[in-house]
Design a protein around this motif. Structure first.
Motif, PDB file in Angstrom:
ATOM      1  N   LEU A 141       1.883 -13.011 -15.713  1.00 34.56           N
ATOM      2  CA  LEU A 141       2.425 -13.051 -14.350  1.00 34.56           C
ATOM      3  C   LEU A 141       3.941 -12.903 -14.367  1.00 34.56           C
ATOM      4  CD1 LEU A 141       2.412 -13.821 -11.257  1.00 34.56           C
ATOM      5  CD2 LEU A 141       2.545 -16.202 -12.028  1.00 34.56           C
ATOM      6  N   HIS A 142       4.610 -13.736 -15.156  1.00 31.94           N
ATOM      7  CA  HIS A 142       6.075 -13.742 -15.154  1.00 31.94           C
ATOM      8  C   HIS A 142       6.655 -12.443 -15.709  1.00 31.94           C
ATOM      9  CE1 HIS A 142       6.416 -17.758 -13.605  1.00 31.94           C
ATOM     10  NE2 HIS A 142       5.622 -18.235 -14.553  1.00 31.94           N
ATOM     11  N   HIS A 143       6.012 -11.875 -16.717  1.00 33.70           N
ATOM     12  CA  HIS A 143       6.487 -10.589 -17.246  1.00 33.70           C
ATOM     13  C   HIS A 143       6.362  -9.486 -16.202  1.00 33.70           C
ATOM     14  CE1 HIS A 143       6.445 -11.347 -21.865  1.00 33.70           C
ATOM     15  NE2 HIS A 143       6.875 -12.400 -21.202  1.00 33.70           N
ATOM     16  N   THR A 144       5.262  -9.499 -15.458  1.00 34.98           N
ATOM     17  CA  THR A 144       5.050  -8.491 -14.407  1.00 34.98           C
ATOM     18  C   THR A 144       6.099  -8.624 -13.308  1.00 34.98           C
ATOM     19  OG1 THR A 144       2.669  -8.410 -14.841  1.00 34.98           O
ATOM     20  CG2 THR A 144       3.409  -7.610 -12.692  1.00 34.98           C
ATOM     21  N   LEU A 145       6.355  -9.855 -12.885  1.00 39.10           N
ATOM     22  CA  LEU A 145       7.345 -10.072 -11.831  1.00 39.10           C
ATOM     23  C   LEU A 145       8.750  -9.703 -12.303  1.00 39.10           C
ATOM     24  CD1 LEU A 145       6.138 -13.407 -10.175  1.00 39.10           C
ATOM     25  CD2 LEU A 145       5.521 -11.043  -9.621  1.00 39.10           C
ATOM     26  N   ALA A 146       9.064  -9.991 -13.565  1.00 36.23           N
ATOM     27  CA  ALA A 146      10.380  -9.621 -14.107  1.00 36.23           C
ATOM     28  C   ALA A 146      10.540  -8.106 -14.131  1.00 36.23           C
ATOM     29  CB  ALA A 146      10.555 -10.202 -15.504  1.00 36.23           C
ATOM     30  N   ALA A 147       9.471  -7.405 -14.532  1.00 38.89           N
ATOM     31  CA  ALA A 147       9.525  -5.938 -14.548  1.00 38.89           C
ATOM     32  C   ALA A 147       9.670  -5.385 -13.133  1.00 38.89           C
ATOM     33  CB  ALA A 147       8.271  -5.383 -15.219  1.00 38.89           C
ATOM     34  N   ASP A 148       8.963  -5.984 -12.183  1.00 35.82           N
ATOM     35  CA  ASP A 148       9.099  -5.567 -10.779  1.00 35.82           C
ATOM     36  C   ASP A 148      10.524  -5.769 -10.285  1.00 35.82           C
ATOM     37  OD1 ASP A 148       6.440  -4.903 -10.681  1.00 35.82           O
ATOM     38  OD2 ASP A 148       5.820  -6.599  -9.423  1.00 35.82           O
ATOM     39  N   ALA A 149      11.109  -6.927 -10.629  1.00 34.33           N
ATOM     40  CA  ALA A 149      12.475  -7.222 -10.194  1.00 34.33           C
ATOM     41  C   ALA A 149      13.476  -6.269 -10.846  1.00 34.33           C
ATOM     42  CB  ALA A 149      12.835  -8.672 -10.512  1.00 34.33           C
ATOM     43  N   ASP A 150      13.226  -5.889 -12.103  1.00 35.58           N
ATOM     44  CA  ASP A 150      14.071  -4.883 -12.750  1.00 35.58           C
ATOM     45  C   ASP A 150      13.980  -3.552 -12.006  1.00 35.58           C
ATOM     46  OD1 ASP A 150      14.993  -6.547 -14.745  1.00 35.58           O
ATOM     47  OD2 ASP A 150      13.724  -5.710 -16.331  1.00 35.58           O
ATOM     48  N   HIS A 151      12.756  -3.179 -11.635  1.00 33.68           N
ATOM     49  CA  HIS A 151      12.511  -1.897 -10.957  1.00 33.68           C
ATOM     50  C   HIS A 151      13.248  -1.827  -9.621  1.00 33.68           C
ATOM     51  CE1 HIS A 151      10.143   1.006  -8.532  1.00 33.68           C
ATOM     52  NE2 HIS A 151      10.057   1.657  -9.673  1.00 33.68           N
ATOM     53  N   SER A 152      13.045  -2.854  -8.785  1.00 32.76           N
ATOM     54  CA  SER A 152      13.753  -2.874  -7.488  1.00 32.76           C
ATOM     55  C   SER A 152      15.246  -3.070  -7.697  1.00 32.76           C
ATOM     56  CB  SER A 152      13.203  -4.001  -6.611  1.00 32.76           C
ATOM     57  OG  SER A 152      11.862  -3.779  -6.281  1.00 32.76           O
ATOM     58  N   GLY A 153      15.591  -3.962  -8.610  1.00 31.44           N
ATOM     59  CA  GLY A 153      16.997  -4.294  -8.830  1.00 31.44           C
ATOM     60  C   GLY A 153      17.837  -3.116  -9.267  1.00 31.44           C
ATOM     61  N   VAL A 154      17.318  -2.307 -10.197  1.00 29.90           N
ATOM     62  CA  VAL A 154      18.112  -1.182 -10.678  1.00 29.90           C
ATOM     63  C   VAL A 154      18.265  -0.125  -9.582  1.00 29.90           C
ATOM     64  CG1 VAL A 154      16.238   0.223 -11.707  1.00 29.90           C
ATOM     65  CG2 VAL A 154      18.530   0.266 -12.709  1.00 29.90           C
ATOM     66  N   GLN A 155      17.261   0.019  -8.725  1.00 29.68           N
ATOM     67  CA  GLN A 155      17.386   0.972  -7.619  1.00 29.68           C
ATOM     68  C   GLN A 155      18.422   0.504  -6.605  1.00 29.68           C
ATOM     69  OE1 GLN A 155      13.556   3.028  -6.337  1.00 29.68           O
ATOM     70  NE2 GLN A 155      12.724   1.260  -7.415  1.00 29.68           N
ATOM     71  N   TRP A 156      18.377  -0.783  -6.258  1.00 26.16           N
ATOM     72  CA  TRP A 156      19.362  -1.330  -5.325  1.00 26.16           C
ATOM     73  C   TRP A 156      20.762  -1.275  -5.925  1.00 26.16           C
ATOM     74  CZ3 TRP A 156      16.200  -6.360  -3.942  1.00 26.16           C
ATOM     75  CH2 TRP A 156      15.108  -5.997  -3.141  1.00 26.16           C
ATOM     76  N   ALA A 157      20.863  -1.594  -7.212  1.00 23.60           N
ATOM     77  CA  ALA A 157      22.171  -1.581  -7.876  1.00 23.60           C
ATOM     78  C   ALA A 157      22.747  -0.169  -7.919  1.00 23.60           C
ATOM     79  CB  ALA A 157      22.049  -2.160  -9.285  1.00 23.60           C
ATOM     80  N   ARG A 158      21.890   0.833  -8.144  1.00 26.38           N
ATOM     81  CA  ARG A 158      22.361   2.227  -8.165  1.00 26.38           C
ATOM     82  C   ARG A 158      22.932   2.622  -6.808  1.00 26.38           C
ATOM     83  NH1 ARG A 158      18.928   6.790 -11.206  1.00 26.38           N
ATOM     84  NH2 ARG A 158      20.834   7.871 -10.681  1.00 26.38           N
ATOM     85  N   LYS A 159      22.266   2.200  -5.737  1.00 30.79           N
ATOM     86  CA  LYS A 159      22.792   2.513  -4.398  1.00 30.79           C
ATOM     87  C   LYS A 159      24.158   1.873  -4.181  1.00 30.79           C
ATOM     88  CE  LYS A 159      19.014   3.561  -1.248  1.00 30.79           C
ATOM     89  NZ  LYS A 159      18.377   3.141   0.016  1.00 30.79           N
ATOM     90  N   ALA A 160      24.390   0.755  -4.863  1.00 28.66           N
ATOM     91  CA  ALA A 160      25.669   0.048  -4.735  1.00 28.66           C
ATOM     92  C   ALA A 160      26.711   0.559  -5.729  1.00 28.66           C
ATOM     93  CB  ALA A 160      25.457  -1.448  -4.929  1.00 28.66           C
ATOM     94  N   GLY A 161      26.359   1.599  -6.501  1.00 22.22           N
ATOM     95  CA  GLY A 161      27.328   2.211  -7.396  1.00 22.22           C
ATOM     96  C   GLY A 161      27.205   1.848  -8.862  1.00 22.22           C
ATOM     97  N   ALA A 162      26.261   0.978  -9.217  1.00 24.74           N
ATOM     98  CA  ALA A 162      26.068   0.605 -10.623  1.00 24.74           C
ATOM     99  C   ALA A 162      25.183   1.638 -11.315  1.00 24.74           C
ATOM    100  CB  ALA A 162      25.441  -0.783 -10.727  1.00 24.74           C
ATOM    101  N   ARG A 163      25.311   1.724 -12.633  1.00 26.34           N
ATOM    102  CA  ARG A 163      24.524   2.673 -13.413  1.00 26.34           C
ATOM    103  C   ARG A 163      23.454   1.936 -14.229  1.00 26.34           C
ATOM    104  NH1 ARG A 163      29.674   3.400 -14.633  1.00 26.34           N
ATOM    105  NH2 ARG A 163      29.337   2.870 -16.819  1.00 26.34           N
ATOM    106  N   PRO A 164      22.334   2.598 -14.529  1.00 23.83           N
ATOM    107  CA  PRO A 164      21.275   1.947 -15.304  1.00 23.83           C
ATOM    108  C   PRO A 164      21.753   1.380 -16.635  1.00 23.83           C
ATOM    109  CG  PRO A 164      20.418   3.941 -14.311  1.00 23.83           C
ATOM    110  CD  PRO A 164      21.896   3.932 -14.045  1.00 23.83           C
ATOM    111  N   GLU A 165      22.699   2.062 -17.294  1.00 25.19           N
ATOM    112  CA  GLU A 165      23.191   1.544 -18.574  1.00 25.19           C
ATOM    113  C   GLU A 165      23.964   0.235 -18.392  1.00 25.19           C
ATOM    114  OE1 GLU A 165      25.916   5.159 -17.585  1.00 25.19           O
ATOM    115  OE2 GLU A 165      23.797   4.612 -17.370  1.00 25.19           O
TER     116      GLU A 165
END
Length: 199
Positions: A141-165
């Motif tokens: 459960l926790h691994h799945t939720l962490a991966a989901d949060a990474d997925h949404s988080g990196v997309q939101w962060a990219r819109k805010a100007g951050a890069r995946p690296e």
């Protein structure tokens, strides 16, 4: 008269510190507060920096979050989301200070994803009836939720100007000094590969 003046000065100073430590961040129809752990100038400046990054993150993604970001001075503490109404993010001061703006944007976005998606409900469903929730174990459960949060988080962060690296480098800082199996999050290599796929 002197005692009266000192009382007024003390009251004004206290009011000023309260305003500084409760930094209102406007998001669409919401308000978020970043709370420093003390009134020390460096702590207040750090809270202001985090508030500005969070405000930008919320605005460019049209996200609404009325919870708080609470800065704590615990040694070795990184970041964590706490479910509730509306929930809040707790962030280690030393960890936040070690991050670049892009790295911090991803960390905040990851924790926001836990709070703004249906993670609280999925956790509730799992502990109410594990077989119906579709997860083999709490770690699953926790691994799945962490991966989901990474997925949404990196997309939101990219819109805010951050890069995946920068998301990957933030994770490297968080995993630094840790060893063994992580029960709540997948391993660093797996998470880094998934994040870099968003290049």
């Amino acid at each position: 008269m002197q005692r009266y003046s000192q009382t007024i000065l003390s009251w004004v100073s206290t009011l000023a510190l309260t305003v500084l430590l409760s930094l209102s961040v406007s998001a669409p129809s919401e308000a978020t507060t970043v709370r420093a752990s003390s009134s020390a100038p460096a702590k207040v400046l750090q809270a202001e920096r985090i508030a500005a990054i969070l405000q930008h993150l919320l605005q460019v993604n049209a996200l609404q979050f009325s919870g708080e970001v609470r800065l704590v001075s615990k040694s070795g503490y990184h970041a964590e989301a706490f479910f509730g109404a509306p929930g809040y993010i707790q962030l280690g001061e030393s960890f936040a200070q070690s991050l670049t703006d892009g790295e911090l944007t991803f960390v905040l976005a990851h924790e926001l994803a836990h709070l703004l998606t249906n993670h609280a409900e999925r956790v509730r469903m799992f502990y109410a009836n594990p077989t119906m929730a579709g997860f083999a174990s709490p770690a699953d459960l926790h691994h799945t939720l962490a991966a989901d949060a990474d997925h949404s988080g990196v997309q939101w962060a990219r819109k805010a100007g951050a890069r995946p690296e920068q998301a990957v480098s933030a994770l490297k800082r968080a995993y630094s000094g840790l060893s063994g199996t992580h029960t709540t999050h997948p391993g660093l290599d797996k998470r880094a590969s998934a994040l870099l796929a968003f290049q």
